[in-house]
Design a protein around this motif. Structure first.
Motif, short mmCIF file in Angstrom:
data_model
loop_
_atom_site.label_atom_id
_atom_site.label_comp_id
_atom_site.label_asym_id
_atom_site.label_seq_id
_atom_site.Cartn_x
_atom_site.Cartn_y
_atom_site.Cartn_z
N MET A 33 37.32 47.69 42.15
CA MET A 33 38.83 46.89 41.44
C MET A 33 39.67 47.64 42.80
O MET A 33 40.78 46.41 42.75
CB MET A 33 38.99 47.25 39.79
N TYR A 34 39.59 48.02 42.99
CA TYR A 34 40.15 49.45 44.31
C TYR A 34 40.53 48.58 45.14
O TYR A 34 41.08 48.01 45.89
CB TYR A 34 39.29 50.37 44.79
N GLU A 35 39.07 48.43 45.37
CA GLU A 35 38.85 47.43 47.28
C GLU A 35 39.51 45.63 46.96
O GLU A 35 40.90 45.35 48.16
CB GLU A 35 37.06 46.69 47.51
N LEU A 36 39.46 45.01 46.17
CA LEU A 36 40.22 43.87 45.79
C LEU A 36 41.78 44.24 45.34
O LEU A 36 42.68 43.40 46.12
CB LEU A 36 39.93 42.99 44.46
N TYR A 37 42.56 45.53 45.24
CA TYR A 37 43.85 45.63 45.21
C TYR A 37 44.08 46.09 46.29
O TYR A 37 45.28 45.13 47.12
CB TYR A 37 43.80 46.73 43.94
N GLN A 38 42.96 46.64 47.06
CA GLN A 38 43.97 46.63 48.40
C GLN A 38 43.97 45.85 49.29
O GLN A 38 45.26 45.61 50.17
CB GLN A 38 43.01 47.87 49.52
N ALA A 91 31.98 49.60 39.52
CA ALA A 91 33.30 48.36 39.09
C ALA A 91 34.61 48.95 39.78
O ALA A 91 35.44 47.86 39.98
CB ALA A 91 33.34 48.76 37.71
N GLY A 92 34.89 50.42 39.48
CA GLY A 92 35.96 50.59 40.16
C GLY A 92 36.32 50.26 41.61
O GLY A 92 37.69 50.09 41.65
N ASP A 93 35.60 50.85 41.81
CA ASP A 93 35.29 50.77 43.38
C ASP A 93 35.65 49.29 43.91
O ASP A 93 36.34 48.87 44.65
CB ASP A 93 34.05 51.03 43.99
#
Length: 201
Positions: free
Chosen positions: A117-122, A113-115
């Motif tokens: 979120m980080y992908e969307l943030y980037q 799930a964190g992966d």
């Protein structure tokens, strides 16, 4: 045992996210706005706005779910680094570094799930998709909508003009452009009415 460790990390993640409910947005604090919105409040209205995309106003067929997800994670790093603005004495590069590190820390707590979120943030930071560009429009629009609401609450026309000036000409999506046009019309009317009321006193 792995499940217990996983649950412990998730609770830590949720506690971090919970901070956003109570951290006030720096821009309003610097303008001496009483009882100003929290970071979570800002992201919530951005998220709700993604539901307003319809067949009629979404000609490029933006993915509404992805827009919503980006809206909900774009400021997530602020639960660790705070709401850094150009007035905080932090360079854009340093701001990005701090936020990126914070997002990695957050992502580490939640696995797959964190992966995501980080992908969307980037994606948002790099403005690398139409959905990220729309989320940027939402970010800017929510800011000026909120600014106008504070101007009305305090009966202070144009008090927060700097926020409007900072976003002028930067909106891209036709739906948001229409909202900006209507907001500016209402703001002009509010200024005229306040001026007339002042003359009548």
């Amino acid at each position: 045992m792995a499940q217990l460790v996983n649950s412990k990390k998730i609770l830590e993640f949720l506690e971090l996210v919970g901070r956003l409910k109570h951290v006030k947005r720096t821009g309003w604090l610097l303008c001496d706005i009483d009882e100003c919105e929290s970071i979570a409040g800002h992201m919530y209205r951005m998220g709700i706005m993604t539901f307003l995309l319809t067949e009629e106003n979404n000609p490029t067929k933006l993915d509404r779910l992805k827009c919503l997800q980006i809206a909900l994670v774009h400021d997530l790093a602020e639960c660790i680094v705070g709401d850094l603005t150009p007035h905080c004495g932090v360079t854009p590069d340093e701001k990005h570094r701090r936020e990126d590190e914070a997002m990695k820390q957050i992502a580490d707590l939640t696995g797959i799930a964190g992966d995501r979120m980080y992908e969307l943030y980037q994606e948002y930071e790099k403005q690398s998709s139409p959905e990220a560009a729309f989320a940027k429009d939402l970010d800017r629009y929510d800011m000026i909508q909120q600014a106008f609401e504070y101007e009305k609450r305090e009966n202070a026309p144009r008090k927060l003009q700097e926020f409007f000036s900072a976003t002028e000409g930067k909106f891209k999506h036709p739906f948001i452009k229409e909202l900006v046009k209507e907001l500016n019309r209402q703001r002009d009317e509010f200024e005229k009415k306040s001026s007339l009321d002042g003359e009548a006193i």
